[in-house]
Scaffold this motif. Structure first.
Motif, PDB file in Angstrom:
ATOM      1  N   ARG A  56      -8.395   5.799  -2.810  1.00 14.49           N
ATOM      2  CA  ARG A  56      -7.059   5.220  -2.717  1.00 14.49           C
ATOM      3  C   ARG A  56      -7.051   3.884  -3.460  1.00 14.49           C
ATOM      4  NH1 ARG A  56      -8.180   3.967   3.642  1.00 14.49           N
ATOM      5  NH2 ARG A  56      -9.346   2.026   3.365  1.00 14.49           N
ATOM      6  N   SER A  57      -5.857   3.373  -3.675  1.00 14.44           N
ATOM      7  CA  SER A  57      -5.724   2.062  -4.308  1.00 14.44           C
ATOM      8  C   SER A  57      -6.149   0.980  -3.319  1.00 14.44           C
ATOM      9  CB  SER A  57      -4.276   1.824  -4.725  1.00 14.44           C
ATOM     10  OG  SER A  57      -3.437   1.766  -3.578  1.00 14.44           O
ATOM     11  N   ASP A  58      -6.611  -0.143  -3.861  1.00 12.53           N
ATOM     12  CA  ASP A  58      -6.807  -1.301  -2.989  1.00 12.53           C
ATOM     13  C   ASP A  58      -5.790  -2.386  -3.337  1.00 12.53           C
ATOM     14  OD1 ASP A  58      -7.860  -2.116  -5.397  1.00 12.53           O
ATOM     15  OD2 ASP A  58      -9.632  -3.081  -4.556  1.00 12.53           O
ATOM     16  N   SER A  59      -4.835  -2.052  -4.217  1.00  8.61           N
ATOM     17  CA  SER A  59      -3.681  -2.901  -4.521  1.00  8.61           C
ATOM     18  C   SER A  59      -2.417  -2.167  -4.087  1.00  8.61           C
ATOM     19  CB  SER A  59      -3.594  -3.179  -6.026  1.00  8.61           C
ATOM     20  OG  SER A  59      -4.715  -3.884  -6.499  1.00  8.61           O
ATOM     21  N   ASP A  60      -1.413  -2.924  -3.680  1.00  9.35           N
ATOM     22  CA  ASP A  60      -0.172  -2.268  -3.274  1.00  9.35           C
ATOM     23  C   ASP A  60       0.524  -1.687  -4.500  1.00  9.35           C
ATOM     24  OD1 ASP A  60       2.609  -3.901  -3.892  1.00  9.35           O
ATOM     25  OD2 ASP A  60       0.791  -5.124  -4.046  1.00  9.35           O
ATOM     26  N   LEU A  61       1.148  -0.535  -4.305  1.00 13.55           N
ATOM     27  CA  LEU A  61       1.736   0.181  -5.435  1.00 13.55           C
ATOM     28  C   LEU A  61       3.047  -0.421  -5.914  1.00 13.55           C
ATOM     29  CD1 LEU A  61       0.746   2.664  -7.074  1.00 13.55           C
ATOM     30  CD2 LEU A  61      -0.555   2.204  -5.008  1.00 13.55           C
ATOM     31  N   TYR A  62       3.613  -1.334  -5.165  1.00 17.50           N
ATOM     32  CA  TYR A  62       4.817  -2.000  -5.676  1.00 17.50           C
ATOM     33  C   TYR A  62       4.474  -2.929  -6.837  1.00 17.50           C
ATOM     34  CZ  TYR A  62       7.514  -0.080  -1.861  1.00 17.50           C
ATOM     35  OH  TYR A  62       8.141   0.794  -1.011  1.00 17.50           O
ATOM     36  N   THR A  63       3.222  -3.378  -6.890  1.00 20.74           N
ATOM     37  CA  THR A  63       2.792  -4.173  -8.051  1.00 20.74           C
ATOM     38  C   THR A  63       1.802  -3.414  -8.919  1.00 20.74           C
ATOM     39  OG1 THR A  63       1.021  -5.271  -6.770  1.00 20.74           O
ATOM     40  CG2 THR A  63       3.168  -6.356  -6.859  1.00 20.74           C
ATOM     41  N   PHE A  64       1.054  -2.467  -8.353  1.00 18.38           N
ATOM     42  CA  PHE A  64       0.161  -1.651  -9.180  1.00 18.38           C
ATOM     43  C   PHE A  64       0.970  -0.631  -9.980  1.00 18.38           C
ATOM     44  CE2 PHE A  64      -2.871   1.770 -10.074  1.00 18.38           C
ATOM     45  CZ  PHE A  64      -3.907   1.042 -10.637  1.00 18.38           C
ATOM     46  N   GLY A  65       2.098  -0.210  -9.451  1.00 19.34           N
ATOM     47  CA  GLY A  65       3.003   0.629 -10.220  1.00 19.34           C
ATOM     48  C   GLY A  65       3.619  -0.172 -11.353  1.00 19.34           C
ATOM     49  N   TYR A  66       4.138   0.525 -12.336  1.00 20.01           N
ATOM     50  CA  TYR A  66       4.758  -0.151 -13.476  1.00 20.01           C
ATOM     51  C   TYR A  66       6.055  -0.828 -13.058  1.00 20.01           C
ATOM     52  CZ  TYR A  66       1.683   3.114 -15.989  1.00 20.01           C
ATOM     53  OH  TYR A  66       0.603   3.836 -16.438  1.00 20.01           O
ATOM     54  N   ARG A  67       6.427  -1.851 -13.798  1.00 25.30           N
ATOM     55  CA  ARG A  67       7.677  -2.552 -13.478  1.00 25.30           C
ATOM     56  C   ARG A  67       8.895  -1.662 -13.752  1.00 25.30           C
ATOM     57  NH1 ARG A  67       7.292  -6.484 -18.727  1.00 25.30           N
ATOM     58  NH2 ARG A  67       8.462  -5.156 -20.168  1.00 25.30           N
ATOM     59  N   GLY A 121       6.654   5.356  -2.264  1.00 25.48           N
ATOM     60  CA  GLY A 121       5.773   5.770  -1.177  1.00 25.48           C
ATOM     61  C   GLY A 121       5.190   4.599  -0.410  1.00 25.48           C
ATOM     62  N   GLN A 122       4.093   4.864   0.301  1.00 27.65           N
ATOM     63  CA  GLN A 122       3.405   3.805   1.041  1.00 27.65           C
ATOM     64  C   GLN A 122       2.755   2.820   0.071  1.00 27.65           C
ATOM     65  OE1 GLN A 122       0.930   6.547   3.499  1.00 27.65           O
ATOM     66  NE2 GLN A 122       1.747   5.421   5.246  1.00 27.65           N
ATOM     67  N   PRO A 123       2.623   1.555   0.467  1.00 23.40           N
ATOM     68  CA  PRO A 123       2.050   0.555  -0.441  1.00 23.40           C
ATOM     69  C   PRO A 123       0.636   0.885  -0.911  1.00 23.40           C
ATOM     70  CG  PRO A 123       3.134  -0.514   1.411  1.00 23.40           C
ATOM     71  CD  PRO A 123       3.103   0.954   1.726  1.00 23.40           C
ATOM     72  N   ILE A 124      -0.212   1.396  -0.011  1.00 23.60           N
ATOM     73  CA  ILE A 124      -1.562   1.817  -0.392  1.00 23.60           C
ATOM     74  C   ILE A 124      -1.544   3.333  -0.499  1.00 23.60           C
ATOM     75  CG2 ILE A 124      -3.999   1.843   0.252  1.00 23.60           C
ATOM     76  CD1 ILE A 124      -2.885  -0.928  -0.512  1.00 23.60           C
ATOM     77  N   ALA A 125      -1.902   3.837  -1.689  1.00 24.05           N
ATOM     78  CA  ALA A 125      -1.704   5.263  -1.955  1.00 24.05           C
ATOM     79  C   ALA A 125      -3.003   5.937  -2.357  1.00 24.05           C
ATOM     80  CB  ALA A 125      -0.670   5.446  -3.064  1.00 24.05           C
ATOM     81  N   ALA A 126      -3.114   7.215  -2.019  1.00 29.57           N
ATOM     82  CA  ALA A 126      -4.254   8.035  -2.412  1.00 29.57           C
ATOM     83  C   ALA A 126      -4.150   8.386  -3.893  1.00 29.57           C
ATOM     84  CB  ALA A 126      -4.306   9.298  -1.567  1.00 29.57           C
ATOM     85  N   ALA A 127      -5.291   8.792  -4.470  1.00 25.24           N
ATOM     86  CA  ALA A 127      -5.360   9.072  -5.902  1.00 25.24           C
ATOM     87  C   ALA A 127      -4.353  10.132  -6.331  1.00 25.24           C
ATOM     88  CB  ALA A 127      -6.769   9.504  -6.278  1.00 25.24           C
ATOM     89  N   ASP A 128      -4.167  11.181  -5.508  1.00 24.38           N
ATOM     90  CA  ASP A 128      -3.256  12.244  -5.923  1.00 24.38           C
ATOM     91  C   ASP A 128      -1.815  11.758  -6.031  1.00 24.38           C
ATOM     92  OD1 ASP A 128      -3.141  11.930  -3.134  1.00 24.38           O
ATOM     93  OD2 ASP A 128      -2.470  13.988  -2.826  1.00 24.38           O
ATOM     94  N   LYS A 129      -1.439  10.801  -5.188  1.00 25.02           N
ATOM     95  CA  LYS A 129      -0.090  10.240  -5.266  1.00 25.02           C
ATOM     96  C   LYS A 129       0.063   9.392  -6.536  1.00 25.02           C
ATOM     97  CE  LYS A 129       1.507  11.600  -1.157  1.00 25.02           C
ATOM     98  NZ  LYS A 129       0.339  12.327  -0.647  1.00 25.02           N
ATOM     99  N   ILE A 130      -0.986   8.673  -6.890  1.00 18.16           N
ATOM    100  CA  ILE A 130      -0.930   7.852  -8.106  1.00 18.16           C
ATOM    101  C   ILE A 130      -0.867   8.744  -9.339  1.00 18.16           C
ATOM    102  CG2 ILE A 130      -2.174   6.119  -9.479  1.00 18.16           C
ATOM    103  CD1 ILE A 130      -3.341   5.079  -6.815  1.00 18.16           C
ATOM    104  N   LEU A 131      -1.628   9.836  -9.342  1.00 14.05           N
ATOM    105  CA  LEU A 131      -1.585  10.772 -10.471  1.00 14.05           C
ATOM    106  C   LEU A 131      -0.207  11.420 -10.590  1.00 14.05           C
ATOM    107  CD1 LEU A 131      -5.092  12.467 -10.129  1.00 14.05           C
ATOM    108  CD2 LEU A 131      -4.348  10.940 -11.966  1.00 14.05           C
ATOM    109  N   THR A 132       0.415  11.749  -9.459  1.00  9.40           N
ATOM    110  CA  THR A 132       1.767  12.305  -9.491  1.00  9.40           C
ATOM    111  C   THR A 132       2.745  11.307 -10.105  1.00  9.40           C
ATOM    112  OG1 THR A 132       1.365  13.708  -7.568  1.00  9.40           O
ATOM    113  CG2 THR A 132       3.660  13.192  -8.073  1.00  9.40           C
ATOM    114  N   TYR A 133       2.612  10.053  -9.709  1.00  4.56           N
ATOM    115  CA  TYR A 133       3.459   8.976 -10.248  1.00  4.56           C
ATOM    116  C   TYR A 133       3.271   8.848 -11.762  1.00  4.56           C
ATOM    117  CZ  TYR A 133       4.892   4.040 -10.934  1.00  4.56           C
ATOM    118  OH  TYR A 133       5.450   2.871 -11.371  1.00  4.56           O
ATOM    119  N   MET A 134       2.013   8.858 -12.222  1.00  7.17           N
ATOM    120  CA  MET A 134       1.745   8.760 -13.650  1.00  7.17           C
ATOM    121  C   MET A 134       2.289   9.971 -14.403  1.00  7.17           C
ATOM    122  SD  MET A 134      -2.129   7.191 -13.703  1.00  7.17           S
ATOM    123  CE  MET A 134      -2.187   7.174 -15.498  1.00  7.17           C
TER     124      MET A 134
END
Length: 501
Positions: free
Chosen positions: A68-79, A85-98
């Motif tokens: 999972r991320s160790d940074s919150d996705l509101y700032t780890f996500g692109y502007r 989703g939840q601020p701390i996300a699992a890898a599969d959620k980040i891959l879906t976002y990408m």
């Protein structure tokens, strides 16, 4: 994913493909770079070369349980792409976002997977880079030229993690595993597992496997700071109740998180004792007053001298409190047939030992670079704000933040690189490099980063491989997003450190 390149050009003299920009890596940085090229410089042709079989970088490479991320996705996500989703996300959620970013912006056709860069050579006569590439899917070697290189491949070796050489490792009768190369068929159910390490990976892995193991022990040489808390953002949830548009929510919450992070970082330096007590109090809430917090969760350094991982819902500490996991703080004497003998004389028995001991630094992917047939040693270069290097034309490198989300710098550099490319067009020039100015003549030349400011082990082990920084602010990556968000957009591209030809 389709990866047919439709914006390619052929060189006039050979069948070598030529592009305006070559992006190295299809991880979080490379996909962000592609978005900015498409939206800010739509007239530029570009290709993304990715050595792996798909996009994702870290989130594809690492397959250990619970990643999972160790940074919150509101700032780890692109502007430019709201996170919902939840601020701390699992890898599969980040891959879906990408993947959504790739699909929404028609980026897939620009990506070539299984393309590993073997070398990169700059010619001042031709004003272009020549890149030799090995295709792992076909075995063939291909050549691509580009006017500009945008290096987005991260800063560690994806192929092998860092494991110290301990005496007796060959004596251990069980399995030794590094999280970076986690075997898909590893059976840890009902087994005794030792996880060596104290960082975000160990803190993620232990609670992820604890319920299936007979017992899991977190073995650390020294403690690390953690931030336990609920994996939610109350402001975002409240705005959603009010049916605010997700784009607005993303921007508002992002600004609030960044503001809070800036204040926390300031306090970590100026009020370090108070911040330390707050962090330890958060751990104590889960483990109770009788647990030895001083021994196991009180580091010897001040907060934020090393990265602080967020522990969602305190799951690591819940595992320890339940008895399914335990923590041991000691030094390893040697491995034994049954497990690990500690300096204290205690022997920890295990069926599986996981070495969550970090990664190996890889400067610019370990790619051999030459400029006009002369090899480049990046340790001999000086960095321009951690983005460009003296003596290396037409190239930028994305290196993010330690105390803030990596992706924040991806967006800042997206603006910078695209503005630089457009500025070169306006000036009618084909080459740009950075060079020290007369006023930099007596400047102190220093290691990449001040160890008193930030000193994780992986960086200290390989600091001699990194570019140098100067004592003047233009010649260092100051690791301060909250300053750079105002500085980088106002860089004068005609200032004397930029040399055009």
């Amino acid at each position: 994913m389709a990866n047919t390149q439709t914006l390619e050009r052929k060189s006039a003299s050979t069948d070598t493909e030529h592009f305006d920009v070559l992006v190295a890596g299809a991880g979080i940085s490379g996909i962000g770079a592609a978005y900015h090229l498409k939206t800010q410089t739509p007239d530029k042709t570009f290709v993304i070369l990715e050595s792996q079989e798909s996009f994702g970088g870290t989130w594809l490479t690492h397959k250990y349980p619970g990643i999972r991320s160790d940074s919150d996705l509101y700032t780890f996500g692109y502007r430019f792409k709201p996170w919902t989703g939840q601020p701390i996300a699992a890898a599969d959620k980040i891959l879906t976002y990408m993947n959504e970013v790739i699909d929404d912006n028609d980026i897939a056709r620009h990506i070539r997977y299984n393309h590993k860069i073997l070398s990169a050579s700059w010619s001042s006569a031709d004003k272009r880079w020549t890149v030799e590439v090995k295709r792992s899917d076909t075995g063939e070697t291909v050549r691509i030229t580009a006017n500009f290189l945008w290096m987005c491949q991260g800063y560690y070796d994806h192929s092998k993690g860092y494991t110290p050489e301990w005496d007796g490792m060959e004596d251990f009768k069980g399995e030794i595993v590094h999280p970076q190369t986690w075997p898909e068929d590893l059976d840890y159910k009902g087994k005794r597992v030792i996880v060596i390490g104290s960082g975000a990976t160990a803190a993620t892995l232990v609670p992820a496997i604890a319920s299936d193991c007979a017992h899991v022990t977190l073995l650390q040489r020294s403690p690390t700071y953690f931030i336990p808390g609920r994996n939610e953002n109350e402001l975002a949830d409240e705005l959603r109740k009010l049916e605010i548009d997700e784009t607005w929510i993303h921007e508002i919450v992002r600004r609030k998180v960044l503001f809070d992070q800036n204040e926390f970082t300031r306090r970590a330096v100026e009020e370090s004792d108070a911040v330390k007590e707050e962090l330890l109090a958060g751990v104590r809430e889960f483990l109770g007053p009788d647990f030895d917090i001083d021994k196991h969760f009180t580091p010897s350094y001040r907060p934020w001298q090393q990265r602080i991982a967020f522990v969602p819902d305190g799951d690591l500490f819940q595992g320890i409190a339940s008895g399914k996991a335990s923590v041991v703080t000691d030094h390893i004497n040697r491995f034994t047939e049954k497990g690990i003998l500690l300096k204290s004389g205690e022997e920890l028995e295990a069926d599986i030992i996981v070495t969550a001991t970090g990664f190996n630094l890889s400067v610019l992917g370990g790619i051999p670079f030459t400029v006009d047939n002369k090899p480049v040693n990046f340790a001999d270069t000086i960095t321009y704000r951690g983005m460009m290097f003296t003596g290396v034309p037409n190239m930028a490198w994305v290196f993010g933040y330690f105390r803030a989300s990596w992706t924040l710098r991806v967006d800042l550099m997206g603006d910078f690189v695209c503005q630089l490319l457009k500025h070169m067009d306006e000036k009618g020039v084909r080459q740009v490099e950075v060079a020290l100015r007369p006023e930099d003549k007596d400047m102190d030349i220093l290691p990449w980063i001040d160890a008193g400011n930030f000193n994780p082990n992986y960086l200290m082990r390989s600091i001699d491989q990194m570019p140098k920084r100067g004592s003047h602010p233009e010649w260092q990556h100051n690791q301060d997003y909250w300053a750079e968000k105002d500085i980088i957009p106002t860089i004068d591209l005609d200032s004397s450190e930029f040399v055009y030809s």
